[in-house]
Design a protein around this motif. Structure first.
Motif, PDB file in Angstrom:
ATOM      1  N   ALA A   1      16.625 -39.061  31.586  1.00  0.00           N
ATOM      2  CA  ALA A   1      16.325 -40.408  31.098  1.00  0.00           C
ATOM      3  C   ALA A   1      15.246 -40.362  30.028  1.00  0.00           C
ATOM      4  CB  ALA A   1      15.877 -41.285  32.259  1.00  0.00           C
ATOM      5  N   SER A   2      14.333 -39.377  30.150  1.00  0.00           N
ATOM      6  CA  SER A   2      13.220 -39.304  29.218  1.00  0.00           C
ATOM      7  C   SER A   2      13.537 -38.429  28.015  1.00  0.00           C
ATOM      8  CB  SER A   2      11.993 -38.736  29.925  1.00  0.00           C
ATOM      9  OG  SER A   2      11.731 -39.486  31.082  1.00  0.00           O
ATOM     10  N   ALA A   3      14.703 -37.800  28.041  1.00  0.00           N
ATOM     11  CA  ALA A   3      15.014 -36.855  26.973  1.00  0.00           C
ATOM     12  C   ALA A   3      14.944 -37.549  25.616  1.00  0.00           C
ATOM     13  CB  ALA A   3      16.400 -36.266  27.184  1.00  0.00           C
ATOM     14  N   PRO A   4      14.078 -37.066  24.733  1.00  0.00           N
ATOM     15  CA  PRO A   4      13.953 -37.709  23.438  1.00  0.00           C
ATOM     16  C   PRO A   4      15.166 -37.415  22.571  1.00  0.00           C
ATOM     17  CG  PRO A   4      12.619 -35.726  23.514  1.00  0.00           C
ATOM     18  CD  PRO A   4      13.238 -35.883  24.867  1.00  0.00           C
ATOM     19  N   ALA A   5      15.625 -38.419  21.884  1.00  0.00           N
ATOM     20  CA  ALA A   5      16.725 -38.218  20.948  1.00  0.00           C
ATOM     21  C   ALA A   5      16.121 -38.037  19.568  1.00  0.00           C
ATOM     22  CB  ALA A   5      17.651 -39.428  20.984  1.00  0.00           C
ATOM     23  N   PHE A   6      15.971 -36.813  19.164  1.00  0.00           N
ATOM     24  CA  PHE A   6      15.337 -36.535  17.883  1.00  0.00           C
ATOM     25  C   PHE A   6      16.304 -35.796  16.977  1.00  0.00           C
ATOM     26  CE2 PHE A   6      10.764 -37.233  18.979  1.00  0.00           C
ATOM     27  CZ  PHE A   6      10.454 -37.913  17.830  1.00  0.00           C
ATOM     28  N   ALA A   7      17.590 -36.071  17.208  1.00  0.00           N
ATOM     29  CA  ALA A   7      18.582 -35.272  16.505  1.00  0.00           C
ATOM     30  C   ALA A   7      18.610 -35.573  15.016  1.00  0.00           C
ATOM     31  CB  ALA A   7      19.956 -35.524  17.107  1.00  0.00           C
ATOM     32  N   ILE A   8      18.456 -36.851  14.679  1.00  0.00           N
ATOM     33  CA  ILE A   8      18.690 -37.199  13.284  1.00  0.00           C
ATOM     34  C   ILE A   8      17.429 -37.022  12.443  1.00  0.00           C
ATOM     35  CG2 ILE A   8      18.159 -39.677  13.374  1.00  0.00           C
ATOM     36  CD1 ILE A   8      20.869 -40.032  11.799  1.00  0.00           C
ATOM     37  N   PHE A   9      17.625 -36.576  11.233  1.00  0.00           N
ATOM     38  CA  PHE A   9      16.610 -36.408  10.194  1.00  0.00           C
ATOM     39  C   PHE A   9      15.729 -35.166  10.393  1.00  0.00           C
ATOM     40  CE2 PHE A   9      17.173 -41.129  10.299  1.00  0.00           C
ATOM     41  CZ  PHE A   9      18.106 -41.132   9.283  1.00  0.00           C
ATOM     42  N   THR A  10      15.761 -34.351   9.395  1.00  0.00           N
ATOM     43  CA  THR A  10      14.932 -33.152   9.372  1.00  0.00           C
ATOM     44  C   THR A  10      13.502 -33.529   9.023  1.00  0.00           C
ATOM     45  OG1 THR A  10      16.822 -31.840   8.624  1.00  0.00           O
ATOM     46  CG2 THR A  10      14.628 -30.930   8.231  1.00  0.00           C
ATOM     47  N   ASN A  11      12.559 -33.056   9.805  1.00  0.00           N
ATOM     48  CA  ASN A  11      11.150 -33.307   9.507  1.00  0.00           C
ATOM     49  C   ASN A  11      10.883 -34.804   9.353  1.00  0.00           C
ATOM     50  OD1 ASN A  11       8.455 -32.593   8.880  1.00  0.00           O
ATOM     51  ND2 ASN A  11       8.905 -32.418   6.685  1.00  0.00           N
ATOM     52  N   GLY A  12      11.551 -35.590  10.224  1.00  0.00           N
ATOM     53  CA  GLY A  12      11.447 -37.047  10.131  1.00  0.00           C
ATOM     54  C   GLY A  12      10.053 -37.577  10.398  1.00  0.00           C
TER      55      GLY A  12
ATOM     56  N   VAL B   1      19.504 -37.873   3.776  1.00  0.00           N
ATOM     57  CA  VAL B   1      20.806 -38.222   4.361  1.00  0.00           C
ATOM     58  C   VAL B   1      21.052 -37.292   5.540  1.00  0.00           C
ATOM     59  CG1 VAL B   1      23.302 -38.302   3.985  1.00  0.00           C
ATOM     60  CG2 VAL B   1      21.742 -39.003   2.146  1.00  0.00           C
ATOM     61  N   ASP B   2      21.486 -37.847   6.653  1.00  0.00           N
ATOM     62  CA  ASP B   2      21.827 -37.015   7.802  1.00  0.00           C
ATOM     63  C   ASP B   2      22.952 -37.692   8.584  1.00  0.00           C
ATOM     64  OD1 ASP B   2      21.797 -34.870   9.483  1.00  0.00           O
ATOM     65  OD2 ASP B   2      19.682 -35.028  10.013  1.00  0.00           O
ATOM     66  N   THR B   3      23.574 -36.919   9.447  1.00  0.00           N
ATOM     67  CA  THR B   3      24.719 -37.424  10.205  1.00  0.00           C
ATOM     68  C   THR B   3      24.296 -37.880  11.590  1.00  0.00           C
ATOM     69  OG1 THR B   3      26.157 -35.902   9.020  1.00  0.00           O
ATOM     70  CG2 THR B   3      27.016 -36.833  11.069  1.00  0.00           C
ATOM     71  N   LEU B   4      24.738 -39.057  11.952  1.00  0.00           N
ATOM     72  CA  LEU B   4      24.428 -39.608  13.275  1.00  0.00           C
ATOM     73  C   LEU B   4      25.274 -38.879  14.324  1.00  0.00           C
ATOM     74  CD1 LEU B   4      22.576 -42.061  14.013  1.00  0.00           C
ATOM     75  CD2 LEU B   4      24.675 -43.373  14.287  1.00  0.00           C
ATOM     76  N   THR B   5      24.628 -38.472  15.412  1.00  0.00           N
ATOM     77  CA  THR B   5      25.355 -37.764  16.471  1.00  0.00           C
ATOM     78  C   THR B   5      25.138 -38.459  17.819  1.00  0.00           C
ATOM     79  OG1 THR B   5      23.585 -36.291  17.220  1.00  0.00           O
ATOM     80  CG2 THR B   5      24.813 -35.619  15.245  1.00  0.00           C
ATOM     81  N   ASN B   6      25.834 -37.923  18.827  1.00  0.00           N
ATOM     82  CA  ASN B   6      25.669 -38.483  20.174  1.00  0.00           C
ATOM     83  C   ASN B   6      24.230 -38.360  20.667  1.00  0.00           C
ATOM     84  OD1 ASN B   6      28.308 -39.407  20.717  1.00  0.00           O
ATOM     85  ND2 ASN B   6      28.995 -37.313  21.060  1.00  0.00           N
ATOM     86  N   ALA B   7      23.501 -37.386  20.140  1.00  0.00           N
ATOM     87  CA  ALA B   7      22.105 -37.196  20.558  1.00  0.00           C
ATOM     88  C   ALA B   7      21.221 -38.352  20.107  1.00  0.00           C
ATOM     89  CB  ALA B   7      21.569 -35.886  19.990  1.00  0.00           C
ATOM     90  N   ASP B   8      21.733 -39.181  19.214  1.00  0.00           N
ATOM     91  CA  ASP B   8      20.943 -40.323  18.731  1.00  0.00           C
ATOM     92  C   ASP B   8      21.169 -41.580  19.565  1.00  0.00           C
ATOM     93  OD1 ASP B   8      19.815 -38.893  16.498  1.00  0.00           O
ATOM     94  OD2 ASP B   8      21.828 -38.927  15.656  1.00  0.00           O
ATOM     95  N   ILE B   9      21.959 -41.439  20.614  1.00  0.00           N
ATOM     96  CA  ILE B   9      22.209 -42.583  21.497  1.00  0.00           C
ATOM     97  C   ILE B   9      21.030 -42.766  22.441  1.00  0.00           C
ATOM     98  CG2 ILE B   9      23.671 -43.459  23.369  1.00  0.00           C
ATOM     99  CD1 ILE B   9      26.031 -42.056  22.019  1.00  0.00           C
ATOM    100  N   ASP B  10      20.546 -43.989  22.517  1.00  0.00           N
ATOM    101  CA  ASP B  10      19.447 -44.332  23.412  1.00  0.00           C
ATOM    102  C   ASP B  10      20.023 -44.639  24.791  1.00  0.00           C
ATOM    103  OD1 ASP B  10      17.353 -45.535  24.826  1.00  0.00           O
ATOM    104  OD2 ASP B  10      16.467 -46.315  22.970  1.00  0.00           O
ATOM    105  N   ALA B  11      19.545 -43.908  25.800  1.00  0.00           N
ATOM    106  CA  ALA B  11      20.062 -44.099  27.158  1.00  0.00           C
ATOM    107  C   ALA B  11      19.836 -45.526  27.650  1.00  0.00           C
ATOM    108  CB  ALA B  11      19.389 -43.116  28.106  1.00  0.00           C
ATOM    109  N   ALA B  12      18.866 -46.208  27.056  1.00  0.00           N
ATOM    110  CA  ALA B  12      18.534 -47.564  27.530  1.00  0.00           C
ATOM    111  C   ALA B  12      19.662 -48.557  27.273  1.00  0.00           C
ATOM    112  CB  ALA B  12      17.250 -48.049  26.863  1.00  0.00           C
ATOM    113  N   ASP B  13      20.383 -48.401  26.171  1.00  0.00           N
ATOM    114  CA  ASP B  13      21.454 -49.360  25.878  1.00  0.00           C
ATOM    115  C   ASP B  13      22.778 -48.699  25.491  1.00  0.00           C
ATOM    116  OD1 ASP B  13      20.910 -48.428  23.357  1.00  0.00           O
ATOM    117  OD2 ASP B  13      20.214 -50.340  22.539  1.00  0.00           O
TER     118      ASP B  13
END
Ligand SMILES: [Ca+2]
Length: 288
Positions: free
Chosen positions: A32-43, A125-137
């Protein structure tokens, strides 16, 4: 979010299975706490550089047309990128209540205090992946924070320093979020900085995307422009680009803490909602 098993498991069995239950809970909590930091390099600019980003810019000849200005009003005479820097734990004398760095150890600063009619642009520019899904919603998010600091020389609106921030889906060129304002613009709750400078404290942005956006390319754009007449500066701080919540606070928030912040933490969500409500800013789709 976790339902207890009380009443279902006897004392003896509870003792026997306690380690398993605790282990399962910790595992669930970690998920549940896993951070979704997949998108954007050096964001978050934690590489202490603009690695992963494209800096460009040129000269500001003034905004095109009349108010209300949109991204279509922006004109940039191509040239060398305007100023840019990475800042750490500093106090900005022109905007003393801005807490820096915003997240982690470093925050990006586009353009600077000096004039010259310069424009700095930042794009990734980066590609949205499943890792960018927020478990909250169950939906993908793009989140970040920005704080513009601009001199207000009271030129004509089209000649004032300005900033622009946008999130665009390149699959259909739809604008998911955009924010534009020139210094001193009516209706924007600018704070008074030193002298004639105006600024906003960090705005936390949370862009919610549909599941259909997974696999599509998302473009971030940030622009900070001096006044068009050459004598006055303007810049914008940006940080925390990613899909995880931008934690509240600033001024040296440990990145480790930020990354451990549960994505569905009620306090963080409450503060985010509160901040957004406070400024009453919404994504606008009116773009020519
Ligand atoms: Ca950072």
């Amino acid at each position: 979010m976790f339902k207890s098993n009380r009443g279902l498991i006897g004392t003896r069995r509870k003792r026997l299975y306690q380690p398993v239950i605790v282990g399962s809970l910790l595992f669930s909590l970690a998920l549940a706490s896993a951070p979704a930091f997949a998108i954007f390099t050096n964001g978050g600019f934690e590489q202490n550089s603009f690695a992963g980003w494209t800096l460009a810019g040129g000269v500001n000849p003034g905004l095109l047309g009349a108010e209300p200005f949109t991204s279509a009003s922006i004109q940039i005479i191509p040239g060398a990128p305007g100023p840019s820097s990475i800042v750490g734990a500093i106090t900005d004398p022109l905007a003393p209540t801005i807490l820096l760095p915003r997240v982690g150890q470093f925050t990006a600063k586009l353009n600077d205090e000096g004039g010259g009619g310069l424009v700095t642009t930042l794009v990734q520019v980066d590609t949205l992946t499943n890792a960018d899904i927020d478990a909250a919603d169950g939906l993908p998010h793009i989140r970040f924070a920005f704080a513009p600091v601009m001199d207000d020389p009271s030129h004509s609106p089209n000649e004032q320093p300005y900033f622009y921030v946008a999130v665009k889906n390149l699959a259909d060129d739809s604008i998911l979020f955009e924010q534009f304002a020139y210094s001193g613009q009516t209706g924007v709750n600018f704070l008074n900085g030193a002298g004639s400078w105006k600024y906003l404290e960090f705005q936390n942005i949370d862009v919610v995307l549909p599941l259909s956006a997974i696999g599509q390319q998302i473009e971030l754009t940030v622009i900070a422009a001096d006044c068009a007449l050459g004598g006055h500066g303007g810049y914008v701080y940006v940080d925390g680009f990613g899909s995880a919540n931008v934690p509240p606070g600033g001024g040296g928030t440990a990145l480790a803490e930020a990354r451990e912040l549960p994505v569905d933490q009620p306090l963080a969500l409450g503060l985010l909602v509160g901040l957004l409500a406070l400024f009453g800013w919404r994504a606008t789709r009116a773009i020519a």
